[in-house]
Design a protein around this motif. Sequence first.
Motif, short mmCIF file in Angstrom:
data_model
loop_
_atom_site.label_atom_id
_atom_site.label_comp_id
_atom_site.label_asym_id
_atom_site.label_seq_id
_atom_site.Cartn_x
_atom_site.Cartn_y
_atom_site.Cartn_z
N GLY A 149 0.79 -1.22 0.00
CA GLY A 149 0.00 0.00 0.00
C GLY A 149 0.82 1.27 0.00
O GLY A 149 0.50 2.22 -0.70
N THR A 150 1.88 1.31 0.78
CA THR A 150 2.76 2.48 0.85
C THR A 150 4.18 2.02 1.11
O THR A 150 4.42 0.90 1.57
CB THR A 150 2.35 3.43 1.99
N ALA A 151 5.12 2.92 0.86
CA ALA A 151 6.52 2.62 1.15
C ALA A 151 6.75 2.52 2.66
O ALA A 151 7.52 1.68 3.12
CB ALA A 151 7.43 3.69 0.55
N SER A 152 6.04 3.34 3.42
CA SER A 152 6.22 3.28 4.88
C SER A 152 5.64 1.98 5.46
O SER A 152 6.18 1.44 6.43
CB SER A 152 5.62 4.51 5.57
N ALA A 153 4.59 1.44 4.87
CA ALA A 153 4.07 0.14 5.32
C ALA A 153 5.09 -0.96 5.02
O ALA A 153 5.27 -1.88 5.82
CB ALA A 153 2.74 -0.16 4.64
N LEU A 154 5.76 -0.86 3.88
CA LEU A 154 6.81 -1.82 3.54
C LEU A 154 7.96 -1.70 4.55
O LEU A 154 8.48 -2.71 5.02
CB LEU A 154 7.31 -1.58 2.11
N TRP A 155 8.33 -0.48 4.90
CA TRP A 155 9.36 -0.24 5.91
C TRP A 155 8.96 -0.89 7.24
O TRP A 155 9.76 -1.57 7.87
CB TRP A 155 9.54 1.27 6.10
N ASP A 156 7.71 -0.69 7.63
CA ASP A 156 7.23 -1.21 8.92
C ASP A 156 7.15 -2.74 8.94
O ASP A 156 7.21 -3.35 9.99
CB ASP A 156 5.85 -0.62 9.26
N HIS A 157 6.99 -3.34 7.76
CA HIS A 157 6.87 -4.80 7.66
C HIS A 157 8.09 -5.43 7.01
O HIS A 157 8.00 -6.50 6.41
CB HIS A 157 5.60 -5.17 6.89
N PHE A 158 9.22 -4.77 7.13
CA PHE A 158 10.45 -5.28 6.54
C PHE A 158 10.97 -6.43 7.41
O PHE A 158 11.50 -6.22 8.50
CB PHE A 158 11.50 -4.16 6.44
N THR A 159 10.74 -7.64 6.94
CA THR A 159 11.12 -8.83 7.69
C THR A 159 11.86 -9.79 6.76
O THR A 159 11.85 -9.61 5.54
CB THR A 159 9.88 -9.56 8.25
#
Length: 174
Positions: free
Chosen positions: A32-42
């Motif tokens: 959805g967003t780059a920040s969501a990807l950042w937050d879910h970077f696993t």
Amino acid sequence: MQYTKEQICRIWLRSVPCGAWRRLDALREEYGTASALWDHFTPLLYHKVGAECFALLADLRSEKLRSVLQAMNAFEVYPLFLGDENYPALLSHIPDPPDVLFVQGEFSNERLEKAVGMVGTRHPSRYGSVQARRIAEELAQGGVTVISGLAAGVDAASHEGALKGKGCTIGVLG
């Protein structure tokens, strides 16, 4: 310059020199967003982007992203984000436009209203260099913005000619 978290995360994704921007853009869309990807970077993302790209993204999440932002500030580089009003209108209509452009110097869409791209070999003949310089100078004197890469040869001669003609020149790095 102050950036939102989303803008910082978009810069993070574009700062990875792994050439996997399409995969990263697809992931950003998935989350959805780059920040969501950042937050879910696993480690689960490891298989989606590959080992090299994952390692580079992980490395940039540390102090290196702060260094990128500091370097942008020091060199007076600013980002133009796809969807912003200042993003080049013509570029936004191509298939798969870049999500972020890094700009140094003065830029406006008005400069692109009358523009020409000049490209050529890195090893032109003397005649080729002279002609590229002359053509760019005449175009610049006529109010045309000259756009080229920043390579040696025809690209450099084009920029030199545009500057000699007291015109606007835009250098594009891949």
